[in-house]
Design an enzyme around this catalytic site. Sequence first.
Site, PDB file in Angstrom:
ATOM      1  N   HIS A 165       9.491  -1.741  12.296  1.00  0.00           N
ATOM      2  CA  HIS A 165       9.146  -0.314  12.331  1.00  0.00           C
ATOM      3  C   HIS A 165      10.304   0.569  12.797  1.00  0.00           C
ATOM      4  CE1 HIS A 165       5.247  -1.466  11.165  1.00  0.00           C
ATOM      5  NE2 HIS A 165       4.718  -1.680  12.330  1.00  0.00           N
ATOM      6  N   HIS A 170       0.680   4.485  11.083  1.00  0.00           N
ATOM      7  CA  HIS A 170       0.118   3.238  11.602  1.00  0.00           C
ATOM      8  C   HIS A 170      -1.254   3.481  12.252  1.00  0.00           C
ATOM      9  CE1 HIS A 170       0.035  -0.825  13.094  1.00  0.00           C
ATOM     10  NE2 HIS A 170       1.280  -1.059  12.688  1.00  0.00           N
ATOM     11  N   GLU A 212      -1.657   0.297   5.971  1.00  0.00           N
ATOM     12  CA  GLU A 212      -0.369   0.988   5.998  1.00  0.00           C
ATOM     13  C   GLU A 212       0.259   0.969   4.601  1.00  0.00           C
ATOM     14  OE1 GLU A 212       1.914  -0.939   9.281  1.00  0.00           O
ATOM     15  OE2 GLU A 212      -0.005  -1.953   9.540  1.00  0.00           O
TER      16      GLU A 212
END
Length: 357
Positions: A114, A185, A321
């Site tokens: 991420h 998220h 996601e």
Amino acid sequence: MADTLEKTDSLEKTMTSEAAFDGRPAILVTLKNASGMSVTFMDIGATWLSCKVPVAGDEREVLLGVSTMADFNRQAAYMGVSVGRYANRIAKGQFDIGGNLYQVETNQAGNTLHGGPNGFDKRRWKIAEQGSDFVRYSLVSPDGDQGFPGEVTVSVTYQLTADNRVSICYEAETDTLTPVNLTNHAYFNLLGAESGHTCKEHIVELNALHYLPTNEVGIPLGELAPVFNTSFDFRKAKAISDDLLSDEQQENAKGYDHSFWLDPERDIADSTATVALPDGSLKMKVFTGKPAIQLYTGNWLGGTPNRVGGEYQDYSGVALETQFLPDSPNHPEWAQESSILEPGEKYSYTTDYQFEF
């Protein structure tokens, strides 16, 4: 409506009573529509903080989250944040662009997750524009940010529509070839974020023929696999619990934490995924132009702070996601759009979460 305002005001007060990392309080924005939906966003992490929907006459919070800045800083589950510069994983934090090998910062099992240890989720975004039904956040990521090449300008626009969609538009431009993969998220529990129920009995339908097998730390093994005759077949709606932990792929991840590849020839006006309660009282449809969607069943949520002073348990929420396939910069052979953004190009994708109640 008075009750809605009281609860929203409470969140605004608790989230701003303590300064953020830069010594200033967060700025919250709340949008409402005529159907009784209410959504709240925060400039720290361009975060989706709250999503309340009317169910059987009651206001229900369906988005996992926190109510204080201290808990936001403590949680490591990326709840509701905007993720970047590259969502999901990059193996060893390395990739090659045009013969140049780049090493970016790693933060999970020797890989980059991420965007790295100081990803976009930890930045204060600028409120670039807002109106009665939308708010647009912008961010400049400088050349060398977390080791990524090029300066990238990014915007995330949230809109609450009259037909109960939370529409998220991601845009980005760069001055140098660089990987870009943005997502939100959010974790959802349609029974109520603080209800104490897990998401295991949620009914999921996912229109995908292939998923991406991974190793024990979430790095792709390389080849897409058909969902046929596997626990990853959600073409026909089924409860998450039906096939949970039923094979080695799931055992490695303690549940579903896998990317599904979407048919590039599909009609993006049709929903890609649907999450529903067994009694049909609440349903969420996902629409996206992204090439893949990561299904994560909150396998490691245990101990994450919640809004009411307690903690979430494992499987407290499900995340869908929308993104590029993980580690895409190292897999140009995959039949999807390139995850490398070029100067002069515009990264532009929209994902909608529509609620039916």
